[in-house]
Enzyme design. Sequence first.
Site, PDB file in Angstrom:
ATOM      1  N   MET A  92       0.846  -1.194   0.000  1.00 54.28           N
ATOM      2  CA  MET A  92       0.000   0.000   0.000  1.00 54.28           C
ATOM      3  C   MET A  92       0.879   1.242   0.000  1.00 54.28           C
ATOM      4  O   MET A  92       1.739   1.400   0.871  1.00 54.28           O
ATOM      5  CB  MET A  92      -0.927   0.005   1.219  1.00 54.28           C
ATOM      6  CG  MET A  92      -1.991  -1.092   1.184  1.00 54.28           C
ATOM      7  SD  MET A  92      -2.996  -1.162   2.686  1.00 54.28           S
ATOM      8  CE  MET A  92      -1.830  -1.965   3.823  1.00 54.28           C
ATOM      9  N   CYS A 132      -3.222  -2.328  -9.717  1.00 58.59           N
ATOM     10  CA  CYS A 132      -3.426  -0.936  -9.334  1.00 58.59           C
ATOM     11  C   CYS A 132      -4.199  -0.195 -10.427  1.00 58.59           C
ATOM     12  O   CYS A 132      -3.784  -0.178 -11.591  1.00 58.59           O
ATOM     13  CB  CYS A 132      -2.092  -0.240  -9.087  1.00 58.59           C
ATOM     14  SG  CYS A 132      -2.276   1.482  -8.586  1.00 58.59           S
ATOM     15  N   LYS A 172       0.064 -10.106  -8.599  1.00 54.40           N
ATOM     16  CA  LYS A 172      -1.169  -9.637  -7.967  1.00 54.40           C
ATOM     17  C   LYS A 172      -2.013  -8.978  -9.041  1.00 54.40           C
ATOM     18  O   LYS A 172      -1.550  -8.054  -9.731  1.00 54.40           O
ATOM     19  CB  LYS A 172      -0.866  -8.646  -6.837  1.00 54.40           C
ATOM     20  CG  LYS A 172      -2.102  -8.213  -6.040  1.00 54.40           C
ATOM     21  CD  LYS A 172      -1.701  -7.347  -4.841  1.00 54.40           C
ATOM     22  CE  LYS A 172      -2.902  -7.072  -3.937  1.00 54.40           C
ATOM     23  NZ  LYS A 172      -3.886  -6.151  -4.539  1.00 54.40           N
ATOM     24  N   ASN A 209      -7.671 -11.474  -1.953  1.00 57.71           N
ATOM     25  CA  ASN A 209      -7.553 -10.131  -1.383  1.00 57.71           C
ATOM     26  C   ASN A 209      -8.873  -9.390  -1.616  1.00 57.71           C
ATOM     27  O   ASN A 209      -9.518  -9.579  -2.629  1.00 57.71           O
ATOM     28  CB  ASN A 209      -6.384  -9.402  -2.059  1.00 57.71           C
ATOM     29  CG  ASN A 209      -6.301  -7.927  -1.699  1.00 57.71           C
ATOM     30  OD1 ASN A 209      -6.214  -7.087  -2.591  1.00 57.71           O
ATOM     31  ND2 ASN A 209      -6.320  -7.604  -0.430  1.00 57.71           N
ATOM     32  N   GLY A 228     -11.285  -6.676   1.170  1.00 61.79           N
ATOM     33  CA  GLY A 228     -12.318  -6.385   2.148  1.00 61.79           C
ATOM     34  C   GLY A 228     -12.306  -7.177   3.434  1.00 61.79           C
ATOM     35  O   GLY A 228     -13.269  -7.098   4.202  1.00 61.79           O
ATOM     36  N   GLY A 265      -5.595  -5.757   3.636  1.00 61.18           N
ATOM     37  CA  GLY A 265      -5.201  -4.417   3.230  1.00 61.18           C
ATOM     38  C   GLY A 265      -5.398  -3.405   4.328  1.00 61.18           C
ATOM     39  O   GLY A 265      -4.666  -3.376   5.308  1.00 61.18           O
ATOM     40  N   ARG A 266      -6.435  -2.578   4.182  1.00 63.26           N
ATOM     41  CA  ARG A 266      -6.638  -1.441   5.087  1.00 63.26           C
ATOM     42  C   ARG A 266      -6.761  -1.837   6.555  1.00 63.26           C
ATOM     43  O   ARG A 266      -6.372  -1.068   7.444  1.00 63.26           O
ATOM     44  CB  ARG A 266      -7.888  -0.666   4.660  1.00 63.26           C
ATOM     45  CG  ARG A 266      -7.687   0.189   3.420  1.00 63.26           C
ATOM     46  CD  ARG A 266      -9.015   0.672   2.873  1.00 63.26           C
ATOM     47  NE  ARG A 266      -9.754  -0.414   2.248  1.00 63.26           N
ATOM     48  CZ  ARG A 266     -11.031  -0.317   1.876  1.00 63.26           C
ATOM     49  NH1 ARG A 266     -11.713   0.778   2.132  1.00 63.26           N
ATOM     50  NH2 ARG A 266     -11.628  -1.341   1.294  1.00 63.26           N
TER      51      ARG A 266
END
EC number: 1.3.1.-
Length: 346
Positions: free
Chosen positions: A18, A101, A140, A224, A226, A246-247
């Site tokens: 990220m 991305c 990815k 990947n 959520g 991720g986040r």
Amino acid sequence: MEKYISQIQTPKVSIAPMVDKTHRHFRAFSRILTKNTLLYTEMISAQSIINTDTDKHLFFNKKDEGSVALQIAACNPEDAFKAVKIAENYDYDEINLNCGCPSDRVSGNLMGAALMADKKLVFEILIAMKEATKKPITIKHRIGINGEDILNPKNSKIILEGYEDLLEFLEAISKARPDRYTIHARSAILKGLSPKENREIPPLDYTLVHKLKKDFPYLNIEINGGFKTISDIKEQLTYVDGVMIGRASYENCYLLSKFDELSTGIASNITRKSILEAYLPYVEKELLIGTSSYALLNPIQSLFLGEKGSKLFKQLLSPPNLNARNGIEIINRILKELPEESLNLY
């Protein structure tokens, strides 16, 4: 589909690359919480590796950060080969190609998710990366893309959606024998949405990734998109080899302390107090070479999320309390001023 049994083991959990998040300080802090999780660099363009200060982009400390994968963005095989050759001088565990991305800056330079429009080119880039190193090469990508075809401008639109389109993409790139496929279970909209919107608006479709693993069990597949809780991860591990977070890794960083139990079966009992005490030597070392306290303390921002004292914690991490040089003082104040029940919670 090329049948190739990868020689690498997919970790139960990895933390996604990220931009402005997964820098070396974030990774050093994360490694205190989890020993077995695969960490990633930020996405780095091949051109940046080739043409600018290499150490600025590639330096990392294996002792502090453990297993780390380098993710690169490339638009042609030549640059990919050169970048990976340079990266050979650094002790990364894996090298990953970004085909996911959706930002205009990346796709406008024929990198990221836009590459999915040209599966032959992706194959050639992967082959070049494999020729440049003996390290594992992974990829990815998204489950599909929808938008302007900037790789083949004579065609005004590209729409790659659904299982058959995903299979066609993988059929081509599998001939390069990537060691792992990390699949973001959303399509990327290449025009009209910001990167943030591309993480939220296109619907998630986990079933496509699950079906892929079921139909081709020999593929090394990580999902990947959520996932925010341990129960989310456990559910996905019944379908695929690994889960990329991720986040959630920076919105609720203490979650990372629960990851190793998924592979070892041993519950973590690390307290927030122990985490901060373990991070202090790293902060002290970095301050001595001029690193800003803002950068060093940014990874700990969510450590007391939802716990008693979280408001005071946030205040201590904000100006005027925090400045560029007083990171040690601030951590010591946190250890002294936050409630014991929160500091010793695990």
